[in-house]
Structures are given as structure tokens and as C-alpha cells.
Design a protein around this motif. Structure first.
Motif, PDB file in Angstrom:
ATOM      1  N   UNK A   1       0.824  -1.206   0.000  1.00 28.91           N
ATOM      2  CA  UNK A   1       0.000   0.000   0.000  1.00 28.91           C
ATOM      3  C   UNK A   1       0.860   1.259   0.000  1.00 28.91           C
ATOM      4  N   UNK A   2       1.911   1.261   0.813  1.00 22.65           N
ATOM      5  CA  UNK A   2       2.769   2.439   0.914  1.00 22.65           C
ATOM      6  C   UNK A   2       3.430   2.745  -0.424  1.00 22.65           C
ATOM      7  N   UNK A   3       3.998   1.733  -1.072  1.00 25.55           N
ATOM      8  CA  UNK A   3       4.696   1.953  -2.344  1.00 25.55           C
ATOM      9  C   UNK A   3       3.698   2.352  -3.437  1.00 25.55           C
ATOM     10  N   UNK A   4       2.515   1.708  -3.462  1.00 21.58           N
ATOM     11  CA  UNK A   4       1.522   2.043  -4.484  1.00 21.58           C
ATOM     12  C   UNK A   4       1.077   3.495  -4.352  1.00 21.58           C
ATOM     13  N   UNK A   5       0.887   3.973  -3.117  1.00 22.94           N
ATOM     14  CA  UNK A   5       0.486   5.358  -2.931  1.00 22.94           C
ATOM     15  C   UNK A   5       1.599   6.318  -3.356  1.00 22.94           C
ATOM     16  N   UNK A   6       2.831   5.977  -3.075  1.00 18.78           N
ATOM     17  CA  UNK A   6       3.951   6.827  -3.500  1.00 18.78           C
ATOM     18  C   UNK A   6       4.055   6.882  -5.024  1.00 18.78           C
ATOM     19  N   UNK A   7       3.802   5.757  -5.687  1.00 19.21           N
ATOM     20  CA  UNK A   7       3.838   5.735  -7.154  1.00 19.21           C
ATOM     21  C   UNK A   7       2.752   6.648  -7.722  1.00 19.21           C
ATOM     22  N   UNK A   8       1.557   6.605  -7.150  1.00 21.62           N
ATOM     23  CA  UNK A   8       0.465   7.454  -7.633  1.00 21.62           C
ATOM     24  C   UNK A   8       0.802   8.924  -7.445  1.00 21.62           C
ATOM     25  N   UNK A   9       1.394   9.284  -6.305  1.00 22.35           N
ATOM     26  CA  UNK A   9       1.759  10.679  -6.059  1.00 22.35           C
ATOM     27  C   UNK A   9       2.857  11.122  -7.018  1.00 22.35           C
ATOM     28  N   UNK A  10       3.882  10.282  -7.213  1.00 24.44           N
ATOM     29  CA  UNK A  10       4.963  10.658  -8.127  1.00 24.44           C
ATOM     30  C   UNK A  10       4.464  10.799  -9.564  1.00 24.44           C
ATOM     31  N   UNK A  11       3.542   9.948  -9.947  1.00 18.63           N
ATOM     32  CA  UNK A  11       2.974  10.046 -11.290  1.00 18.63           C
ATOM     33  C   UNK A  11       2.190  11.348 -11.454  1.00 18.63           C
ATOM     34  N   UNK A  12       1.495  11.770 -10.410  1.00 20.56           N
ATOM     35  CA  UNK A  12       0.780  13.041 -10.461  1.00 20.56           C
ATOM     36  C   UNK A  12       1.747  14.207 -10.573  1.00 20.56           C
ATOM     37  N   UNK A  13       2.878  14.141  -9.865  1.00 15.91           N
ATOM     38  CA  UNK A  13       3.843  15.229  -9.878  1.00 15.91           C
ATOM     39  C   UNK A  13       4.539  15.364 -11.230  1.00 15.91           C
ATOM     40  N   UNK A  14       4.497  14.325 -12.060  1.00 14.94           N
ATOM     41  CA  UNK A  14       5.061  14.456 -13.406  1.00 14.94           C
ATOM     42  C   UNK A  14       4.288  15.479 -14.231  1.00 14.94           C
ATOM     43  N   UNK A  15       2.990  15.551 -14.032  1.00 13.41           N
ATOM     44  CA  UNK A  15       2.178  16.532 -14.749  1.00 13.41           C
ATOM     45  C   UNK A  15       1.844  17.755 -13.925  1.00 13.41           C
ATOM     46  N   UNK A  16       2.205  17.757 -12.661  1.00 15.62           N
ATOM     47  CA  UNK A  16       1.953  18.895 -11.762  1.00 15.62           C
ATOM     48  C   UNK A  16       3.277  19.229 -11.082  1.00 15.62           C
ATOM     49  N   UNK A  17       4.243  19.718 -11.855  1.00 13.09           N
ATOM     50  CA  UNK A  17       5.611  19.829 -11.329  1.00 13.09           C
ATOM     51  C   UNK A  17       5.734  20.857 -10.218  1.00 13.09           C
ATOM     52  N   UNK A  18       6.329  20.413  -9.137  1.00 14.47           N
ATOM     53  CA  UNK A  18       6.695  21.281  -8.023  1.00 14.47           C
ATOM     54  C   UNK A  18       8.120  20.917  -7.639  1.00 14.47           C
ATOM     55  N   UNK A  19       9.063  21.829  -7.818  1.00 10.57           N
ATOM     56  CA  UNK A  19      10.447  21.508  -7.532  1.00 10.57           C
ATOM     57  C   UNK A  19      11.013  20.530  -8.556  1.00 10.57           C
TER      58      UNK A  19
ATOM     59  N   UNK B   1      -2.745  -4.518  -5.091  1.00 15.75           N
ATOM     60  CA  UNK B   1      -3.188  -5.898  -5.291  1.00 15.75           C
ATOM     61  C   UNK B   1      -2.273  -6.634  -6.265  1.00 15.75           C
ATOM     62  N   UNK B   2      -1.823  -5.972  -7.302  1.00 11.34           N
ATOM     63  CA  UNK B   2      -0.924  -6.612  -8.265  1.00 11.34           C
ATOM     64  C   UNK B   2       0.406  -6.962  -7.613  1.00 11.34           C
ATOM     65  N   UNK B   3       0.932  -6.054  -6.802  1.00  8.56           N
ATOM     66  CA  UNK B   3       2.244  -6.294  -6.212  1.00  8.56           C
ATOM     67  C   UNK B   3       2.183  -7.284  -5.054  1.00  8.56           C
ATOM     68  N   UNK B   4       1.038  -7.411  -4.404  1.00  3.86           N
ATOM     69  CA  UNK B   4       0.926  -8.477  -3.397  1.00  3.86           C
ATOM     70  C   UNK B   4       0.989  -9.843  -4.064  1.00  3.86           C
ATOM     71  N   UNK B   5       0.503  -9.912  -5.289  1.00  6.58           N
ATOM     72  CA  UNK B   5       0.517 -11.186  -6.012  1.00  6.58           C
ATOM     73  C   UNK B   5       1.862 -11.455  -6.681  1.00  6.58           C
ATOM     74  N   UNK B   6       2.466 -10.413  -7.298  1.00  4.02           N
ATOM     75  CA  UNK B   6       3.680 -10.621  -8.098  1.00  4.02           C
ATOM     76  C   UNK B   6       4.936 -10.085  -7.450  1.00  4.02           C
ATOM     77  N   UNK B   7       4.818  -9.321  -6.362  1.00  3.01           N
ATOM     78  CA  UNK B   7       5.978  -8.702  -5.750  1.00  3.01           C
ATOM     79  C   UNK B   7       6.204  -7.291  -6.252  1.00  3.01           C
ATOM     80  N   UNK B   8       6.812  -6.465  -5.417  1.00  4.11           N
ATOM     81  CA  UNK B   8       7.054  -5.063  -5.772  1.00  4.11           C
ATOM     82  C   UNK B   8       8.283  -4.988  -6.671  1.00  4.11           C
ATOM     83  N   UNK B   9       8.207  -4.342  -7.843  1.00  6.35           N
ATOM     84  CA  UNK B   9       9.393  -4.185  -8.696  1.00  6.35           C
ATOM     85  C   UNK B   9      10.486  -3.415  -7.965  1.00  6.35           C
ATOM     86  N   UNK B  10      11.725  -3.770  -8.245  1.00 10.77           N
ATOM     87  CA  UNK B  10      12.852  -3.136  -7.561  1.00 10.77           C
ATOM     88  C   UNK B  10      12.934  -1.646  -7.863  1.00 10.77           C
TER      89      UNK B  10
END
Length: 601
Positions: free
Chosen positions: A106-124, A144-153
Motif C-alpha cells: 500500500x505504501x509503495x503504491x500510494x507513493x507511485x500514484x503521487x509521483x505520477x501526479x507530480x510528473x504533470x503537476x511539477x513542483x520543484x 493488489x498486483x504487487x501483493x501477487x507478483x511482488x514489488x518491482x525493484x
């Protein structure tokens, strides 16, 4: 004084703290992030602060920053924005009771969503070690995908706290802090307001995202000048509305400006850049179009050419009055000075090819006086026409700009509305074209051509109309002349019949007058049909004997159609050849007609 003694009294600069505060300033100046209420903790004894990364955020709205980490201010701004977005996205909501910390997926998935948003909403600026692209999907799908397949490095350390979780859930103290805040709602409201401000900025309605109120744009300054300094047009300028919308100007092809006199609006393209004097010229040009009622004066003239003529006249006047500066490309000809718009129109109407290439302030080939044809008030009285025109133009713009799918049924109905039923006289003309044959000339060497004398050695066939061709080019008219027939109906019907028959070279029509009994008038020249009509006034029309008379007539071609003109108060008819009916609007026949029925309005 020695160097050691001089530096002993000075305080050492904290470069890490300066970089942190500069990054925090960048976040707080962002109009969307600044509305999310948060506090910052940068104490050395903070137990929640990250050991490796830059910042962690808890559900109490506190951003725990590393107290001694050295980083670029832009990187600090990105990390702090990342933490604030966790609050705005609802990843760390405030709530009462014991909290269960999210798992690593959950923690990594939320960070990925935030970073993806910052690509189009640049701050710093994002740290260099982070990936430049992220997978699609929301937080739940990725977790859910990463619980099944593992978190990519590549995404293991995409947060702001290194290997630690940068999100911490804590119990909310209602007695101490009051009701839990809704950071997600605050961020959504601020983001909507920011997007609206960006659209206003792109459309020219404001100068920047930071301005709360729109500044006075150049065209508005020009209007203010007319109100305060030019009495001739000051009253018009005070009562007219300026509509500066880039999307509207692009959709309707407005290059610089256009006017709608009935709506009292001048449409300005805010993307055009002119000097203040040029904007004064443009506004004066459009205001004179409206004030002089050029739309109503068009009459039966070509709307675009009359618009061009009015432009020549107005621009010449404005140059003489020295109102503003004429923009480059505006229409002006010193030879047309002193002429009215109607006189200029008569001069330019002879060279249509050259005049079609000229451009008004709206653009090439279109007039800057909006309306159909030129803003007549009659076009806005009929609600059916208003909605029909709106749907047709909307459909055209939608398809031209490929804005998306439309149901076939909806498109079919709009197309049907765009082509309303033809008026009765146009349908009658089509009926004549289909069933009344036009005499076709034949070529025969028995009749030498008129050009034979020029080439005696070359035989040429002449053209002539055989008598049988002329004889079959006719039609029959069964005319109700009872007292119930209105003279208005007779006038319209017979006038239309005469004009269409004459246009198709019909020499004569077989006319039968009917009231109580049929009266055969024989073959009547089409131009004299109306003069032969006499209303007998006996009532009780019986038309079938007149139809039978034409059926039995030996001199009436079997292929010739019959046109029955009646008010509907007649007997039941049986016509055994091609036929049609002309009746008043609102009248009904006492039988089911097999031929077309034209209702005279």
C-alpha cells in the motif's frame, strides 16, 4: 584582530536549513498545495523523522523533516509536495481510535500514484535516483498486483523516507485538536480553482494564476477610453459587452473581432496582440457596425460583400477622425472615400473573385457582423429556428474538431431538424420537374443548321421541336371555383402554377372549372390561367365530373398529370393517373389522398 577572533563572534550559516526553508516557501506559494493545512517539524529529537530520506507525513497533518539532511531547495520542494499530496489524496486520513499501519505494498503504491501526479503537476525537482515513468492504475490496483507478483525493484524506494514508510497513521485527539480535518476535500476544491484559473489565463481573462481579480486587458482599456474620452461612441461603449474568450474565438473562426448588434456583444480574440491604439480602432469599427445597423441594411444583397463594403466605409471614417491606428491588413481604399456602403457595394460587386479574397476583422471569407444573414432580429424570434440552428452548429463544430462519439440516432435527429420540411411552393416545383416533361429539341439533317452557310462542305444537323413534343408538354388543372374558395388561395396557387409552368416551357394547360358542374375551358396559356378564373359562388363542389372529363378527353395526353386545387369541401375523388392536390393550410380532404398534398400557407 586575528582571523580566529573575527570568526568567533559570527554565527555559522546553516546551509541545510536555508535550503529546507526555500523549498518550503516554494510549496506554500503553490495555489493548490497551500490550501492543505499542515505543520512542519524539523527538531533534532523528533522520533518520527526519517533516518535516510527527507520527510515523513503523519495523519495529524505534520511533515517530519530530517533535521540535518543537505539537499537542493528544488528537491526539498518536491519532497514536501509529495508529503502534502499524501494528505490531499486521502492516503493518511485523520481519524479517531487505534490505527493499523498500511502494509508495504500500500505504501509503495500510494507513493507511485503521487509521483505520477507530480510528473504533470511539477513542483520543484524529483531526486535523480527516482524512475522517470510509472505504471498505470490506482492505489488499490497496484497494491493488489504487487501483493501477487511482488514489488518491482525500481519502485521499492520511490517515497521520501528511503527504506522507511513515509506515511504514518496516528490516533486523532478530538479533545485537543477538534474534529478531524478533510484534507482531501480541501485539496480537490483548491485543484478545481487552480484549473479554472489556468483556463482563464489561457483564455486571456487574467494575467497569472496568482491574481485574484482579472486585470484590465488592452481591449477593456480601449473601451474605458471611449467612455471617458470619446463622447461620440462613449454611450455605445458603456452599454456594449466585451466577450474575450479564446476557445469561442477559435471555434467560430474569429481572427480579431466580431459584433452581434442584437445581443449587444463584441467578441474579441484575446490571443491577438495589438497596441492600445489599434484596439481602439478595432472596437470603434465594431461599434459603428452595430450602431449604424449594417446588418439590417443588407437587404437582398450578398451579406459578405455588403460587410466588405461597410468595412471600407468605416475604416475610411476612422482614419479621417484619427481614432486609434488601423491594424495591418484592414480594408481601406482612398478611391472609395465619400461613398456610402450601398455605393461601395455596387462598385465591388462586379469583381467577385477579387473581393472573396479580402478579409474582415473576423477573417478571410467571413463577415464580422454576426447573425443570419447579418444579425436580423427576425432570426431570434422563432424558437424553433433558434434551437435548430444551435444544434446544427454544435454538431458541425463537434464533428469538425473530432470531440468524441455521438449516437447515430441523435445525429440523425439533428440532421432532420437541420433540414426542415420544404415550403409548399418548393415541393410543387419539384413535382413539376418530375411529372411535367420539358420539350426536348431534336437534331435532324432535314433541317440545316444556321451555321451551315459558314461551312458549306460540312453538313450540320439543325435543332427543332417536333409538334408531338410540344403537345405532350402539358398538365391538367381541376379548379374548385365554389363560393367557399378563398381568393387568397386562388391567387397564390395559380401564381405558383403559372411561374413554374412558364419556367418549364409549358405552352398551355388544360383547365376545368368545377363548382356544381364542370366547365371545360380548354387549353389555356399558363400566363392567362389566373385571368380566366371566375368564382361562381354556388357551393357544394363536385370535382369528380371534372376529373372524368380529363380522363375521357382525346386531346389530353395519357401521361399528363392532373393538379386539383380545392379548399377540401368536395366529394371523394378517384384519379387514375399521376396527380396532386393544393389545399389551404389546416384544411383536410374528405378522403385519403394517393397523390402528394401541397398545403398553401
Amino acid at each position: 584582530m586575528s582571523r580566529g577572533a573575527r570568526s568567533k563572534g559570527q554565527k555559522k550559516r546553516d546551509l541545510a536549513a536555508e535550503a529546507f526553508h526555500e523549498g518550503l516557501r516554494l510549496v506554500r506559494t503553490n495555489p493548490a498545495l497551500s490550501t492543505v493545512e499542515f505543520t512542519v517539524c524539523r527538531e533534532e529529537k523528533c522520533e518520527v523523522a526519517p533516518r535516510e530520506g527527507l520527510v515523513r507525513v503523519d495523519s495529524a497533518g505534520v511533515l517530519h523533516a530530517h533535521p540535518a539532511r543537505m539537499a537542493d531547495p528544488a528537491v526539498w520542494a518536491w519532497a514536501l509536495a509529495h508529503a502534502v499530496l499524501h494528505l490531499g489524496f486521502g492516503h493518511v486520513p485523520a481519524a479517531k481510535g487505534v490505527r493499523e499501519q498500511p502494509d508495504r505494498c500500500d505504501v509503495v503504491a500510494r507513493c507511485v500514484v503521487v509521483n505520477r501526479f507530480l510528473l504533470g503537476f511539477p513542483v520543484g525537482r524529483a531526486p535523480d535516483e527516482l524512475p522517470v515513468s510509472y505504471p498505470d492504475g490506482d492505489e488499490e490496483q497496484l497494491a493488489a498486483r504487487w501483493r501477487r507478483d511482488g514489488i518491482p525493484a525500481a519502485y521499492e524506494r520511490c517515497g521520501t523516507a528511503g527504506a522507511q514508510a513515509d506515511q504514518l497513521l496516528m490516533e486523532w485527539d478530538t479533545w485537543r485538536f477538534g474534529p478531524p480535518p478533510d484534507w482531501q476535500l480541501a485539496f480537490a476544491t483548491a485543484l478545481t480553482r487552480t484549473v479554472s484559473a489556468a483556463v482563464d489565463m489561457a483564455g486571456g481573462r487574467r494575467d497569472s494564476l496568482d491574481s485574484e481579480a482579472p486585470t484590465l486587458r488592452p481591449w477593456e482599456q480601449a473601451r474605458s477610453w471611449f467612455v471617458s474620452s470619446y463622447p461620440l461612441l462613449g454611450g455605445i461603449a458603456a452599454g456594449i459587452e466585451l466577450v474575450a474568450d479564446a476557445e469561442l474565438a477559435r471555434a467560430h473562426g474569429i481572427a480579431v473581432a466580431a459584433v452581434n448588434a442584437e445581443a449587444g456583444e463584441i467578441y474579441v480574440n484575446p490571443l491577438r496582440r495589438f497596441e492600445d491604439e489599434e484596439w481602439r480602432f478595432v472596437l470603434a469599427h465594431e461599434m459603428l457596425h452595430a450602431a449604424l445597423r449594417h446588418g439590417d441594411r443588407c437587404g437582398t444583397r450578398d451579406p459578405y460583400l455588403f460587410n466588405i463594403a461597410c468595412d471600407y466605409v468605416i475604416n475610411g471614417w476612422l482614419r479621417e477622425m484619427q481614432v486609434g491606428t488601423m491594424p495591418e491588413g484592414a480594408l481601406h481604399d482612398p478611391e472609395l472615400a465619400g461613398l456610402s456602403a450601398e455605393e461601395v457595394y455596387d462598385r465591388i460587386a462586379g469583381d467577385l473573385r477579387r473581393m472573396r479574397r479580402l478579409a474582415t476583422l473576423r477573417g478571410k471569407g467571413v463577415g464580422d457582423i454576426l447573425g443570419a444573414p447579418l444579425g436580423s432580429p427576425r432570426d431570434y424570434v422563432d424558437l424553433d429556428a433558434f434551437y435548430r440552428r444551435g444544434l446544427a452548429q454544435g454538431l458541425d463544430l463537434h464533428q469538425r474538431h473530432e470531440r468524441g462519439f455521438l449516437p447515430g440516432g441523435l445525429v440523425e435527429e439533428i440532421r432532420a431538424l437541420s433540414h426542415p420540411p420544404l415550403p409548399w411552393d418548393a415541393r410543387l416545383a419539384r413535382w413539376f420537374d418530375e411529372f411535367v416533361p420539358r420539350p426536348e429539341p431534336l437534331r435532324s439533317y432535314a433541317r440545316p443548321s444556321r451555321r451551315q452557310a459558314a461551312t458549306p462542305d460540312i453538313p450540320r444537323a439543325g435543332r427543332h421541336l417536333p409538334p408531338e413534343e410540344i403537345a405532350r408538354c402539358t398538365f391538367g388543372v381541376v379548379l374548385d371555383t365554389s363560393g367557399s374558395m378563398e381568393r387568397t388561395l386562388l391567387g397564390k396557387a395559380l401564381g405558383a402554377i403559372a411561374s413554374y409552368a412558364e419556367a418549364r416551357d409549358v405552352p398551355a394547360a388544360r383547365v376545368v372549372f368545377c363548382d356544381a358542374a364542370p366547365h371545360d375551358a380548354g387549353y389555356v396559356p399558363v400566363t392567362e390561367i389566373a385571368g380566366r378564373v371566375r368564382v361562381h359562388g354556388r357551393g357544394g363542389t363536385v370535382l369528380q365530373p371534372g376529373v372524368d372529363l380529363l380522363h375521357r378527353a382525346d386531346d389530353f395526353p395519357r401521361t399528363a398529370p392532373i393538379l386539383v386545387i380545392t379548399d377540401g369541401w368536395c366529394d371523394v375523388l378517384r384519379v387514375r393517373r399521376e396527380h396532386a392536390y393544393l389545399i389551404p393550410q389546416g384544411a383536410r380532404l374528405p378522403f385519403s389522398a394517393r397523390g402528394p398534398v401541397f398545403r398553401v400557407s
